[in-house]
Design a protein around this motif. Structure first.
Motif, short mmCIF file in Angstrom:
data_model
loop_
_atom_site.label_atom_id
_atom_site.label_comp_id
_atom_site.label_asym_id
_atom_site.label_seq_id
_atom_site.Cartn_x
_atom_site.Cartn_y
_atom_site.Cartn_z
N ALA A 170 -12.70 1.02 3.93
CA ALA A 170 -11.78 0.53 2.61
C ALA A 170 -11.97 -0.69 2.36
O ALA A 170 -12.02 -1.70 2.84
CB ALA A 170 -10.70 1.02 3.05
N ASP A 174 -9.74 -0.38 -3.92
CA ASP A 174 -10.05 0.99 -4.11
C ASP A 174 -8.91 1.74 -4.20
O ASP A 174 -7.80 1.52 -4.17
CB ASP A 174 -10.60 1.52 -2.54
N ARG A 175 -9.06 3.08 -4.95
CA ARG A 175 -7.85 4.03 -5.00
C ARG A 175 -7.95 4.79 -3.77
O ARG A 175 -8.97 5.34 -3.43
CB ARG A 175 -8.09 4.62 -6.30
N LEU A 176 -6.76 5.48 -3.59
CA LEU A 176 -6.49 6.63 -2.48
C LEU A 176 -6.27 7.74 -3.02
O LEU A 176 -5.18 8.13 -3.91
CB LEU A 176 -5.44 6.15 -1.70
N ILE A 250 -2.69 -1.38 2.42
CA ILE A 250 -2.48 -0.20 1.52
C ILE A 250 -1.27 0.18 1.05
O ILE A 250 -0.29 -0.17 1.75
CB ILE A 250 -2.60 1.11 2.50
N SER A 313 -10.80 6.78 0.38
CA SER A 313 -10.70 5.57 -0.23
C SER A 313 -12.01 5.45 -1.05
O SER A 313 -13.04 5.24 -0.66
CB SER A 313 -10.64 4.31 0.78
N GLU A 338 -3.55 2.79 -3.54
CA GLU A 338 -4.52 1.91 -3.61
C GLU A 338 -4.63 0.86 -2.11
O GLU A 338 -3.96 0.88 -1.74
CB GLU A 338 -4.51 1.02 -4.88
N ILE A 339 -5.82 0.34 -2.34
CA ILE A 339 -6.16 -0.59 -1.18
C ILE A 339 -5.84 -2.15 -1.79
O ILE A 339 -6.29 -2.33 -2.73
CB ILE A 339 -7.59 -0.55 -0.75
#
Length: 350
Positions: A170, A174-176, A250, A313, A338-339
């Protein structure tokens, strides 16, 4: 056909204090850290170090195998459904690693002199049908006569060594995405206490028997940096493993996390499994909870899931496209966070 003979349900046949759930993360880590490190093997691409979903071992430059195993005591009162759930749950680890499941072995513990053999037949039939749906070949298994019924599978898959997905990649920004609702542990505990309607039983069973096959196939061409499936350690437990393995923070938006209906009501009525409470105790120091969240909210996010969805991710510029693609293909996907580069190795819940 129900999992009951002579007014006995298999969901009640665990030993006193037993729940059929995983050993808690705190106890498990304490055991594992006392073991000597395994000898170095350059072909072991994913091992114990990152607490990933499965092991990955490279055979050639173009081929690696993915190996996993999972089994547990019955959590529903229909043997066919139990077999389907166990198979779906075991196969999921291969999908989480970016692999294609190929073969499986059954693992059976069953009180053969106490319960009707037809119950075991139905468990195995349910698993076989789910393996067929996944395109997995059953190659054998092992059984023992035990006082507690237990069932699961060892699954082997394949993946290109360059296309392995783990929880360790990740990246900030990034989006989760989560592909199934949580609350399954609270629901199955409620089922054991007769607190679910027939419709609610069908609903949670449908969640647990839905393969992550479509989600894995849809995400394959996207810039996905890390994945894990959400199972026994709960959403926050598996998210914490991702944060630690990836050395990132996160941020999760609680309001965006999909939760089964009536989960909070059932939790308030005391239907919280011991595994969920163990999960919370293990991660509470790693989580920055919003002050607006009460203890029930926190337990729900740590709920011990059986056969949950994938936590993905994905690069932020592709996240909306992936989310829409998943939904178009029938996956109940939600963007939940999001990360970040802040609060490394911790989770912030807003």
């Amino acid at each position: 056909m129900k999992l009951e003979r002579n007014d006995v349900k298999l969901t009640t046949l665990t030993t006193k204090g037993g729940c059929g759930c995983k050993i808690g993360p705190a106890d498990l880590s304490q055991v594992l850290r006392t073991l000597p490190p395994a000898p170095f093997d350059e072909n072991l691409l994913v091992g114990l170090e990152t607490s990933d979903d499965a092991g990955v071992y490279k055979l050639t430059d173009d081929l690696a195998i993915v190996q996993t195993l999972d089994f547990f005591t019955p959590i529903v009162d229909d043997p066919y459904d139990f077999g389907q759930i166990a198979a779906t749950n075991a196969i999921s680890d291969v999908y989480a690693m970016g692999g294609k499941p190929m073969t499986a072995l059954n693992i059976v513990a069953f009180p053969i002199s106490k319960l009707d053999k037809g119950i075991l037949t139905e468990i195995l039939r349910g698993a076989a049908d789910k393996l067929k749906e996944a395109g997995v070949t059953l190659v054998g298994g092992h059984s023992i006569d035990d006082q507690e019924p237990k069932f699961g599978l060892s699954v082997t898959g394949i993946v290109h060594p360059d296309h392995v997905k783990s929880n360790a990649g990740a990246r900030p920004g990034d989006r989760l995405i989560l592909t199934k609702p949580i609350g399954v542990g609270i629901y199955t505990t409620s089922l054991k206490h007769g607190a679910l309607s027939e419709e609610e039983i069908r609903q949670v069973t449908a969640v647990m028997t839905m393969l992550n096959k479509t989600a894995a196939e849809v995400m394959a061409p996207y810039e996905v940096h890390a994945t894990t499936d959400v199972t026994g350690f709960g959403l926050l437990g598996h998210a914490t493993e991702m944060a630690k393995a990836s050395d990132v923070g996160i941020r999760i938006d609680y309001e965006k996390v999909p939760v089964l209906p009536r989960t909070r009501e059932l939790a308030e009525a005391g239907r919280i499994p011991g595994g969920t409470k163990n999960n919370y105790a293990h991660v509470e120091e790693e989580i920055l909870f919003s002050e607006q969240m009460d203890q029930i909210d926190r337990y729900i996010l740590c709920d011990a899931v059986t056969s949950g969805g994938l936590l993905i991710s994905v690069s932020s510029d592709k996240a909306e496209d992936l989310l829409n693609d998943l939904r178009k293909n029938g996956v109940d996907a939600h963007m939940i966070g999001e990360i970040t580069a802040e609060n490394r190795k911790k989770i912030q819940v807003i």
